[in-house]
Design an enzyme around this catalytic site. Structure first.
Site, mmCIF file in Angstrom:
data_model
loop_
_atom_site.group_PDB
_atom_site.id
_atom_site.type_symbol
_atom_site.label_atom_id
_atom_site.label_comp_id
_atom_site.label_asym_id
_atom_site.label_seq_id
_atom_site.Cartn_x
_atom_site.Cartn_y
_atom_site.Cartn_z
ATOM 1 N N LYS A 104 10.295 30.181 33.899
ATOM 2 C CA LYS A 104 10.900 30.709 35.146
ATOM 3 C C LYS A 104 11.256 29.273 35.985
ATOM 4 O O LYS A 104 12.258 29.172 36.694
ATOM 5 C CB LYS A 104 10.218 31.532 35.996
ATOM 6 C CG LYS A 104 10.295 32.883 35.502
ATOM 7 C CD LYS A 104 9.813 34.071 36.356
ATOM 8 C CE LYS A 104 9.593 35.413 36.064
ATOM 9 N NZ LYS A 104 9.132 36.368 37.019
ATOM 10 N N LYS A 185 12.354 37.347 23.773
ATOM 11 C CA LYS A 185 11.882 38.537 24.212
ATOM 12 C C LYS A 185 12.745 39.476 25.004
ATOM 13 O O LYS A 185 13.682 38.619 25.687
ATOM 14 C CB LYS A 185 10.423 38.637 25.020
ATOM 15 C CG LYS A 185 10.593 38.080 26.348
ATOM 16 C CD LYS A 185 9.628 38.475 27.156
ATOM 17 C CE LYS A 185 9.758 38.221 28.660
ATOM 18 N NZ LYS A 185 8.819 38.698 29.636
ATOM 19 N N LYS A 188 14.760 41.337 31.515
ATOM 20 C CA LYS A 188 15.582 42.054 32.458
ATOM 21 C C LYS A 188 16.773 40.878 32.955
ATOM 22 O O LYS A 188 17.667 41.273 33.382
ATOM 23 C CB LYS A 188 15.018 42.386 33.554
ATOM 24 C CG LYS A 188 14.181 43.911 33.514
ATOM 25 C CD LYS A 188 13.575 44.224 34.510
ATOM 26 C CE LYS A 188 11.867 43.971 34.645
ATOM 27 N NZ LYS A 188 11.468 44.579 35.730
HETATM 28 P P1 AMP Z 1 8.211 42.977 34.098
HETATM 29 O O1 AMP Z 1 9.595 42.945 33.430
HETATM 30 O O2 AMP Z 1 7.633 41.443 34.277
HETATM 31 O O3 AMP Z 1 8.186 43.768 35.390
HETATM 32 O O4 AMP Z 1 7.314 43.730 32.891
HETATM 33 C C1 AMP Z 1 6.869 45.053 33.292
HETATM 34 C C2 AMP Z 1 6.195 45.549 32.219
HETATM 35 O O5 AMP Z 1 7.053 45.471 30.874
HETATM 36 C C3 AMP Z 1 5.108 44.643 31.682
HETATM 37 O O6 AMP Z 1 3.705 45.247 31.282
HETATM 38 C C4 AMP Z 1 5.750 43.716 30.442
HETATM 39 O O7 AMP Z 1 4.459 43.369 29.684
HETATM 40 C C5 AMP Z 1 6.350 44.626 29.887
HETATM 41 N N1 AMP Z 1 7.371 43.788 29.175
HETATM 42 C C6 AMP Z 1 8.608 43.453 29.540
HETATM 43 N N2 AMP Z 1 9.337 42.788 28.736
HETATM 44 C C7 AMP Z 1 8.839 43.280 27.539
HETATM 45 C C8 AMP Z 1 9.285 43.264 26.257
HETATM 46 N N3 AMP Z 1 10.440 42.657 25.774
HETATM 47 N N4 AMP Z 1 8.592 43.904 25.056
HETATM 48 C C9 AMP Z 1 7.439 44.606 25.630
HETATM 49 N N5 AMP Z 1 6.797 44.743 26.790
HETATM 50 C C10 AMP Z 1 7.280 44.192 27.663
#
Ligand code: AMP
Length: 319
Positions: A104, A185, A188
């Site tokens: 980031k 991966k 968002k």
């Molecule tokens: P965040 O996008 O950081 O708010 O992540 C929210 C949750 O989604 C966390 O538990 C991450 O580990 C999970 N997560 C985010 N991106 C992925 C992905 N590409 N595959 C699996 N889990 C994900």
């Protein structure tokens, strides 16, 4: 989850789906981490709207607010309070090593201190509730290790205070990859048009994105040589369908990529259509949603405040 961008099937398969599965086996607290979101600039009106959107998505996925608390991080000031106390026991080198921080910060011209402190705030979110298990996607495993290290360090400095939490990863779908680039991966913040399937994408868009997914130069599925794009599509299908490995192998071995994509697209649409219907019903009643969040914060605040009081006493702070 952070209330930023559009939640996608990676968030769903890596985290949300498992929360729903385990919600009655544990006493669960599901947080919307708006303080984490502002570690990079967020437009205030958009952030406000996103917080409600994520709460509605939790409910649409099937989180039961009668049994679980759904709350917004900034509504419980103890999160920020404990984060400071934990910051003071965390060596800066531990934070500089975090891969998410490195990724980031490489994208920012000027790196805010909040980006470095991000995992300490996450440790506070977890340790505040003496959580035993944290169900996350694989990308958060390193932050969970750091949380364990911070808890152990605090416990050794000030005496046993925190439960050292365990990480719970799903067996399939722990790391959903980008559809346009299966070496990255699904994220968002990625900007590619065909990168992700968002949970609120209309069916036509879902089909289009999956049909355009990157595969490899072979014509059909061969499990011995399949590239990451093909394996990603199959694991998305398996995570939604919950079929065992042998059934998946029997179904897809030798299947042409066009047919594989159609199967995956229909599986995703079949799951997301009813989900989106529930989302529309929930958001039609803003007072209901506001009540759930208020109730969630009221339920968890006494646990959080009790931990902060204990930590202050252990550290010799004024109570
Ligand atoms: P965040 O996008 O950081 O708010 O992540 C929210 C949750 O989604 C966390 O538990 C991450 O580990 C999970 N997560 C985010 N991106 C992925 C992905 N590409 N595959 C699996 N889990 C994900």
């Amino acid at each position: 989850m952070q209330p930023t961008g559009n939640l996608h099937i990676g968030n769903y398969l890596g985290a949300l789906k498992n929360w729903v599965r385990i919600q009655h086996d544990y006493e669960c607290i599901f947080c919307i981490v708006d303080l984490h979101a502002v570690t990079v600039y967020q437009h205030p009106a958009e952030l406000r709207a996103k917080i409600l959107e994520v709460a509605a998505l939790y409910l649409a996925a099937g989180i039961d607010p009668a049994d679980c608390a759904i709350m917004v991080q900034s509504a419980v000031p103890a999160h920020a309070e404990l984060a400071w106390m934990l910051t003071c026991v965390t060596p800066i080198g531990w934070l500089e090593r975090m891969t998410q921080y490195k990724a980031k910060s490489a994208k920012q011209e000027s790196i805010g201190d909040g980006l470095l402190q991000y995992p300490v705030l996450m440790a506070a979110d977890i340790l505040l509730y003496q959580a035993g298990i944290v169900p996350v996607g694989e990308d958060q495993a390193q932050h969970l290790e750091l949380t364990r290290d911070v808890a152990q360090r605090f416990n050794s400095l000030y005496g046993d205070t925190f439960v050292v939490p365990n990480t719970s990863l799903p067996t399939v779908g722990a790391r959903v990859m980008g559809l346009d680039d299966p070496t990255q991966k699904m994220s968002k913040s990625a900007t590619g048009l065909n990168h992700a399937v968002a949970l609120l994408d209309p069916p036509a868009k879902i089909r289009k994105t999956i049909m355009r997914a990157t595969t490899d130069s072979l014509p059909a599925v061969d499990f011995d040589t399949a590239g990451p794009g093909v394996l990603n599509l199959i694991s998305i299908y398996q995570a939604f369908s919950a079929e065992p490995d042998d059934a998946i192998k029997a179904k897809f071995a030798g299947m042409r990529y066009g047919d594989l994509k159609k199967q995956v697209a229909e599986m995703v649409v079949a799951h997301l259509e009813p989900f989106q219907q529930r989302y529309r019903e929930i958001t039609a009643d803003p007072a209901y949603l506001a009540g759930i969040l208020r109730d969630g914060a009221e339920r968890v605040a006494p646990i959080a405040n009790h931990t902060v009081l204990t930590v202050k006493q252990r550290m010799g702070l004024h109570t």
